[in-house]
Write an enzyme that holds these catalytic residues in place. Structure first.
Site, PDB file in Angstrom:
ATOM      1  N   ASP A  53       0.826  -1.201   0.000  1.00 17.83           N
ATOM      2  CA  ASP A  53       0.000   0.000   0.000  1.00 17.83           C
ATOM      3  C   ASP A  53       0.863   1.253   0.000  1.00 17.83           C
ATOM      4  O   ASP A  53       2.091   1.187   0.043  1.00 17.83           O
ATOM      5  CB  ASP A  53      -0.972  -0.017   1.187  1.00 17.83           C
ATOM      6  N   ASP A 122       0.829   5.564 -13.756  1.00 17.02           N
ATOM      7  CA  ASP A 122       0.322   4.771 -14.868  1.00 17.02           C
ATOM      8  C   ASP A 122      -1.105   5.204 -15.183  1.00 17.02           C
ATOM      9  O   ASP A 122      -1.964   5.205 -14.300  1.00 17.02           O
ATOM     10  CB  ASP A 122       0.325   3.292 -14.469  1.00 17.02           C
ATOM     11  N   ASP A 345       5.296  -7.116 -16.457  1.00 17.72           N
ATOM     12  CA  ASP A 345       4.759  -8.079 -17.410  1.00 17.72           C
ATOM     13  C   ASP A 345       5.785  -9.130 -17.817  1.00 17.72           C
ATOM     14  O   ASP A 345       5.570  -9.869 -18.775  1.00 17.72           O
ATOM     15  CB  ASP A 345       4.255  -7.360 -18.667  1.00 17.72           C
TER      16      ASP A 345
END
Length: 569
Positions: A53, A122, A345
């Site tokens: 967090d 992002d 990714d």
């Protein structure tokens, strides 16, 4: 985003609104910066719920600052139902409850700026969540004002032309919705409906959202999957097998340049922002069309071809050298490259490009750090790689959390596919390999959380962790810091001309960096065996600037995974 598409794409693109130049060697802060990517879900948990967090990240800002990096790229933290770990946004102006509050975000940004760190957020702009207010309104009626915020195909027209979905269980990108008797388009999950960028009202809303965050004082945006935002909305038939080369048919659609120019005018030109767009085409020509200074679209190209070389395990160093050399050559005069070997990714860098064998892992991790931080371009480093974190190598489907893996598993199960082969592939290449929690110390769950972590911690955390490496002057972590300091102290490693040496050597990557009469030689052994390197370079009077061995090899043979940077004139 998305590993399948990333295999198809040749490049990322990084763009900046305040420093456009066609001169590849003209100094700019973002060329000299080092970017550190944080996957917030896996970085540090402050409240024991097993999920990283914002307060956890705040508590570790001094650690990040100690690395010497300049920019933090933070994966999505917006409100989301988490179908794809935050890449399905349901509210672009709110913080995901699992991550904290807007007050926590404000404290994070303040803490970063006090330490001289910049924040890139992002921004997911190809699609939203199906739980977003826009989509809920859009599907409610064909006459709703939000209807054209998404791509719809009315059922009375018949079945829509087939489009391939990466994440859908059936790989069908059209999902039937009975509420308005129509199909909506989703290139990714069915819970990620694609936004209709042809609609000026949608663009106005997006630009307003971006200004909301810019007004808060953030330093930049990464535009997720934006290369797919522009589409031919007549949806012409594609040839059979097109899904094997999706970038050719999905990326760089009509209107993309216009959208970027409009975004630049509405947002980038108004703030001192760094903007990072995932995807920049299928060729060098595409890339330069996007990054030419006078077009006011993008500024920096990110070659993605190199990172995919080791996607499935095993690769040729000759191919590796060829790819990175050709991209450097294409941007030697105009534009700018970024250098990276890992992100959220991808599986772990050292596991893919070198070895995670304990006998060589440390040296191999240092060698890869030397490569990333000595190439021409802006380096991106993924959290944990500075420790040499490795793949966890999951063996059962129950260990995975990645929606892409789970949906493909169900797809293959329904289709009587080869499950064994699939699990073997995921064992090495799954995105979850690179998402395991950060290994802070050797306590329970590696000090990441006091609760049960959302994803299993790698079992090697007892030996690979930040606390242990802080104490060891010869650790991967401290070598990374030394290499960062070297790059920052010697602009030859940033702007200097790159020249490949010993091109046909199958084990050693050797190149020079040269600027203003100063010449550096980089020697990298990518193998677990001793390897001979080029003759014709006299090291007898050379000065070793850094090496991952106590004594760098001055002879013609490099030690396993040896890395060294020499000043030769």
């Amino acid at each position: 985003m998305r590993s399948f598409f990333l295999r198809c794409l040749l490049i990322f693109s990084l763009c900046y609104s305040t420093a456009f130049s066609q001169d590849g060697n003209k100094p700019a802060w973002w060329k000299e910066a080092i970017v550190y990517q944080v996957y917030p879900r896996s970085f540090k948990d402050s409240d024991g719920d097993g999920i990283g967090d914002l307060k956890g990240l705040i508590s570790k800002l001094d650690y990040i600052k100690s690395l010497g990096v300049d920019v933090i790229w933070l994966n999505p933290i917006y409100q989301s139902p988490n179908d794809d770990n935050g890449y399905d946004v349901s509210d672009y102006r709110s913080i995901m409850k699992e991550f904290g509050t807007m007050a926590d975000f404000d404290a994070l940004l303040k803490g970063m700026h006090e330490r001289g760190l910049k924040l890139v957020m992002d921004m997911v702009l190809n699609h939203s969540s199906d739980e977003h207010y826009w989509f809920q309104q859009s599907r409610s009626s064909r006459n709703n004002p939000y209807r054209n915020y998404y791509h719809w195909w009315n059922a009375e027209r018949g079945t829509p032309p087939y489009r391939y979905s990466i994440f859908d269980v059936n790989h069908d990108a059209w999902k039937y919705d009975s509420l308005s008797n129509a199909y909506y388009l989703h290139y990714f999950s069915r819970k990620q409906p694609d936004l209709n960028w042809e609609n000026p009202a949608l663009r106005t809303e997006v630009f307003d959202i971006m200004r909301f965050w810019a007004d808060k004082g953030i330093d930049g945006f990464r535009l997720d999957a934006f290369q797919f935002a522009a589409k031919d909305t007549t949806f012409p038939p594609f040839p059979q097998g097109y899904e094997k080369e999706l970038s050719k048919y999905y990326a760089m659609g009509p209107g993309l340049h216009d959208y970027l120019k409009e975004m630049n005018e509405a947002v980038f030109s108004k703030y001192p922002l760094m903007s990072v767009a995932e995807g920049a085409g299928n060729s060098f020509e595409d890339a330069h069309n996007l990054v030419d200074a006078n077009r006011k679209e993008l500024n920096m190209a990110y070659a993605f071809e190199g990172v995919d070389i080791a996607k499935s395990g095993g690769y040729s160093l000759l191919h590796f050298k060829e790819v990175f050399s050709k991209w450097d050559s294409a941007f030697a005069e105009n534009g700018w490259l970024s250098i990276f070997l890992a992100n959220h990714d991808q599986a772990r860098m050292v596991s893919r490009f070198a070895t995670d064998d304990p006998a060589y892992r440390d040296k191999a991790s240092m060698m890869l750090a030397t490569f990333v931080l000595s190439m021409r371009g802006t380096p991106y480093y993924y959290y944990g790689d500075e420790l040499g974190m490795t793949n966890p190598y999951f063996t059962s489907i129950g260990q995975y959390k990645d929606m892409q893996v789970l949906n493909e598993y169900h797809h293959l199960t329904n289709a009587n596919g080869d499950i064994g082969k699939f699990l073997k592939e995921m064992h090495f290449s799954s995105r979850d390999n690179g998402r395991t929690p950060f290994q802070w110390n050797d306590s329970l769950h590696a000090g990441f959380t006091t609760g049960m972590p959302w994803l299993e911690v790698n079992k090697n955390y007892k030996t690979i962790n930040a606390a242990a490496e802080e104490k060891d002057p010869n650790s991967v972590l401290n070598y990374f810091r030394k290499m960062v300091r070297l790059r920052k102290s010697d602009k030859t490693l940033v702007y200097g001309k790159y020249t490949l040496l010993d091109k046909t050597n199958p084990h050693v990557y050797a190149y020079t960096r040269e600027q203003d009469g100063r010449k550096l030689l980089v020697l990298l052994n990518f193998s677990s065996k001793k390897a001979a390197f080029i003759s014709g370079v006299d090291l007898s009077k050379a000065k070793c600037l850094i090496s991952n061995y106590a004594t760098a090899s001055k002879g013609r043979t490099l030690q396993p995974y040896e890395a060294a940077v020499w000043q030769i004139q």
